[in-house]
Design an enzyme around this catalytic site. Structure first.
Site, PDB file in Angstrom:
ATOM      1  N   GLU A  38     109.301  26.611  40.747  1.00  0.00           N
ATOM      2  CA  GLU A  38     108.610  25.658  41.111  1.00  0.00           C
ATOM      3  C   GLU A  38     108.364  25.071  42.727  1.00  0.00           C
ATOM      4  O   GLU A  38     108.860  25.771  43.578  1.00  0.00           O
ATOM      5  CB  GLU A  38     109.900  24.266  40.903  1.00  0.00           C
ATOM      6  CG  GLU A  38     110.816  24.974  39.558  1.00  0.00           C
ATOM      7  CD  GLU A  38     111.359  23.032  39.234  1.00  0.00           C
ATOM      8  OE1 GLU A  38     111.068  22.752  38.105  1.00  0.00           O
ATOM      9  OE2 GLU A  38     112.535  23.422  39.612  1.00  0.00           O
TER      10      GLU A  38
ATOM     11  N   HIS B 219     110.523  26.839  45.058  1.00  0.00           N
ATOM     12  CA  HIS B 219     112.485  27.382  44.269  1.00  0.00           C
ATOM     13  C   HIS B 219     111.840  28.082  43.595  1.00  0.00           C
ATOM     14  O   HIS B 219     111.596  27.944  42.682  1.00  0.00           O
ATOM     15  CB  HIS B 219     112.501  25.002  43.881  1.00  0.00           C
ATOM     16  CG  HIS B 219     113.655  25.578  43.095  1.00  0.00           C
ATOM     17  ND1 HIS B 219     114.441  24.482  41.535  1.00  0.00           N
ATOM     18  CD2 HIS B 219     114.716  26.033  43.131  1.00  0.00           C
ATOM     19  CE1 HIS B 219     115.155  25.317  41.538  1.00  0.00           C
ATOM     20  NE2 HIS B 219     116.010  25.646  42.085  1.00  0.00           N
TER      21      HIS B 219
ATOM     22  N   SER C 180     118.121  22.908  45.388  1.00  0.00           N
ATOM     23  CA  SER C 180     118.116  22.544  43.934  1.00  0.00           C
ATOM     24  C   SER C 180     117.589  22.000  44.139  1.00  0.00           C
ATOM     25  O   SER C 180     117.544  21.206  42.050  1.00  0.00           O
ATOM     26  CB  SER C 180     119.683  23.759  43.379  1.00  0.00           C
ATOM     27  OG  SER C 180     119.646  25.402  43.535  1.00  0.00           O
TER      28      SER C 180
HETATM   29  P1  NAD Z   1     125.187  31.967  48.568  1.00  0.00           P
HETATM   30  O1  NAD Z   1     126.859  30.641  48.496  1.00  0.00           O
HETATM   31  O2  NAD Z   1     124.564  32.964  47.556  1.00  0.00           O
HETATM   32  O3  NAD Z   1     124.468  31.292  49.880  1.00  0.00           O
HETATM   33  C1  NAD Z   1     123.792  30.915  50.696  1.00  0.00           C
HETATM   34  C2  NAD Z   1     123.895  31.452  51.933  1.00  0.00           C
HETATM   35  O4  NAD Z   1     123.941  30.711  53.846  1.00  0.00           O
HETATM   36  C3  NAD Z   1     125.364  32.027  52.908  1.00  0.00           C
HETATM   37  O5  NAD Z   1     125.188  33.745  53.358  1.00  0.00           O
HETATM   38  C4  NAD Z   1     126.071  31.020  54.468  1.00  0.00           C
HETATM   39  O6  NAD Z   1     126.801  32.336  55.206  1.00  0.00           O
HETATM   40  C5  NAD Z   1     124.711  30.443  54.829  1.00  0.00           C
HETATM   41  N1  NAD Z   1     124.210  29.582  55.616  1.00  0.00           N
HETATM   42  C6  NAD Z   1     125.238  28.859  54.844  1.00  0.00           C
HETATM   43  N2  NAD Z   1     124.975  27.778  56.534  1.00  0.00           N
HETATM   44  C7  NAD Z   1     123.754  28.646  57.823  1.00  0.00           C
HETATM   45  C8  NAD Z   1     123.676  28.200  58.448  1.00  0.00           C
HETATM   46  N3  NAD Z   1     124.072  26.928  59.308  1.00  0.00           N
HETATM   47  N4  NAD Z   1     122.606  29.141  58.972  1.00  0.00           N
HETATM   48  C9  NAD Z   1     121.932  30.304  58.526  1.00  0.00           C
HETATM   49  N5  NAD Z   1     122.653  30.857  57.165  1.00  0.00           N
HETATM   50  C10 NAD Z   1     123.594  29.712  56.209  1.00  0.00           C
HETATM   51  O7  NAD Z   1     124.640  30.364  47.938  1.00  0.00           O
HETATM   52  P2  NAD Z   1     122.317  30.288  47.017  1.00  0.00           P
HETATM   53  O8  NAD Z   1     123.644  30.394  45.834  1.00  0.00           O
HETATM   54  O9  NAD Z   1     121.885  31.520  47.481  1.00  0.00           O
HETATM   55  O10 NAD Z   1     122.145  28.742  46.983  1.00  0.00           O
HETATM   56  C11 NAD Z   1     121.090  28.791  48.343  1.00  0.00           C
HETATM   57  C12 NAD Z   1     120.538  28.070  48.360  1.00  0.00           C
HETATM   58  O11 NAD Z   1     119.497  28.162  47.259  1.00  0.00           O
HETATM   59  C13 NAD Z   1     121.089  26.718  47.679  1.00  0.00           C
HETATM   60  O12 NAD Z   1     120.121  25.459  48.587  1.00  0.00           O
HETATM   61  C14 NAD Z   1     120.863  26.511  46.375  1.00  0.00           C
HETATM   62  O13 NAD Z   1     120.938  25.389  45.708  1.00  0.00           O
HETATM   63  C15 NAD Z   1     119.150  27.326  45.795  1.00  0.00           C
HETATM   64  N6  NAD Z   1     119.365  27.268  45.032  1.00  0.00           N
HETATM   65  C16 NAD Z   1     120.253  28.799  44.193  1.00  0.00           C
HETATM   66  C17 NAD Z   1     120.396  28.727  42.732  1.00  0.00           C
HETATM   67  C18 NAD Z   1     121.249  29.954  42.565  1.00  0.00           C
HETATM   68  O14 NAD Z   1     120.778  30.018  40.878  1.00  0.00           O
HETATM   69  N7  NAD Z   1     122.216  30.147  42.836  1.00  0.00           N
HETATM   70  C19 NAD Z   1     118.652  29.029  42.382  1.00  0.00           C
HETATM   71  C20 NAD Z   1     117.557  28.713  42.579  1.00  0.00           C
HETATM   72  C21 NAD Z   1     118.201  27.795  44.411  1.00  0.00           C
END
Ligand code: NAD
Length: 293
Positions: free
Chosen positions: A154, A142, A121
């Site tokens: 994005e 993104h 993000s």
């Molecule tokens: P989340 O906490 O729901 O999921 C993250 C996942 O990553 C977890 O299941 C975790 O076990 C896994 N993980 C961590 N370390 C790991 C590794 N070494 N190998 C494999 N898996 C691993 O988080 P999310 O909301 O899905 O966010 C994920 C990404 O997407 C982040 O970079 C976040 O900034 C981005 N993002 C989030 C949103 C949002 O609204 N939540 C929107 C756009 C982008």
């Protein structure tokens, strides 16, 4: 010439990873899903199944399409299992160290032609690309949350990203039926550069006692015509992700206007991360969300 992406690997099967898997499989791509444990991957598969079943119930997807899509998603227990992918997108926790480690290990396991992307993000695409052995094949893709619902994606080039990599990513987004917009590689890109300071300001408004959770959300829903209040939205995004984006803005742009609100820090320290932990600015453990302040 850009490659057509038919097989996609996803590292991180949390809310974003499972959403990306969902839309890619529904669009006909083969998906390989990786996370830190089999349990997490299975949890994501169950979530995708449930979300697709909801789409079927609403008439947005047929049951045949759901079956076929689910059949296209497989678990990748190791990074080697991602070897046959045209593109691997990282959607793990928003932490630069975690992401850098993933990319270092992915590069060891994947053939040199595999494209790499991050769903970060806010973190610099150029800096993450520098952790790989193929910065020209690296790009920011993104997606917005929830991925099956949100139309925008994005695309962010790092300094070294080749045109062929960009075109492959743009082709993928078009195939998913989504709209891509292009952002330069600066902290938090476009959407979060604007959205997260607003959410942070809503938390300051709460922190300073200007309004309660309910009055702040009602004010912005009815007074600014936002579909969701900013605190409700923060819970939806995840308060850890919100804090992390504010820290990236604060560190990257060195302007005090991006100072994360201490109350946001406190919620994250408490492990009250929003919907995913059932408590944030609202408590989701009962039938209806109840404000926590
Ligand atoms: P989340 O906490 O729901 O999921 C993250 C996942 O990553 C977890 O299941 C975790 O076990 C896994 N993980 C961590 N370390 C790991 C590794 N070494 N190998 C494999 N898996 C691993 O988080 P999310 O909301 O899905 O966010 C994920 C990404 O997407 C982040 O970079 C976040 O900034 C981005 N993002 C989030 C949103 C949002 O609204 N939540 C929107 C756009 C982008």
């Amino acid at each position: 010439m850009s490659v057509t992406i038919n097989t996609i690997g996803i590292v991180g099967a949390g809310q974003m990873g499972n959403g990306i898997a969902h839309v890619c499989a529904a669009a006909g791509l083969s998906v390989r899903l990786n996370d830190m444990s089999e349990e997490r991957i299975n949890g994501a598969l169950a979530t995708i199944n449930g979300n697709m079943a909801r789409q079927v119930a609403k008439g947005a997807m047929t049951d045949e399409v759901r079956h076929a899509a689910l059949g296209r998603i497989s678990a990748a227990k190791t990074f080697e299992d991602l070897g046959g992918c045209d593109l691997v997108i990282e959607a793990a926790t928003e932490n630069e160290e975690v992401k850098r480690n993933i990319f270092v290990n992915l590069c060891r396991a994947l053939p040199p032609e595999t494209l790499l992307a991050t769903n970060t993000s806010s973190i610099s695409i150029t800096r993450l690309a520098a952790a790989t052995n193929r910065p020209e094949k690296f790009i920011g893709i993104h997606f917005m949350n929830p991925v099956p619902v949100m139309q925008l994606v994005e695309l962010i080039r790092g300094i070294a990203t080749e045109d062929a990599t960009f075109e492959a990513a743009r082709g993928l987004i078009a195939r998913l039926g989504k709209t891509s917009t292009v952002s330069e590689d600066f902290p938090a890109f476009i959407v979060n550069r604007i959205l997260l300071p607003m959410i942070n300001e809503a938390v300051y408004t709460l922190y300073e006692g200007v309004g309660s959770v309910e009055s702040i959300d009602t004010a912005m829903k009815l007074g600014a015509n936002h579909p969701m209040g900013p605190l409700q939205l923060a819970d939806f995004i995840g308060l850890d992700t919100c804090l992390s984006v504010m820290q990236v803005l604060h560190d990257g742009l060195a302007d005090s206007k991006y100072r994360p609100c201490p109350l946001l820090v406190k919620y994250v320290e408490a492990g009250w991360l929003g919907r995913k932990t059932k408590r944030g600015f609202y408590d989701y453990r009962g039938e209806k969300p109840v404000p926590t302040r």
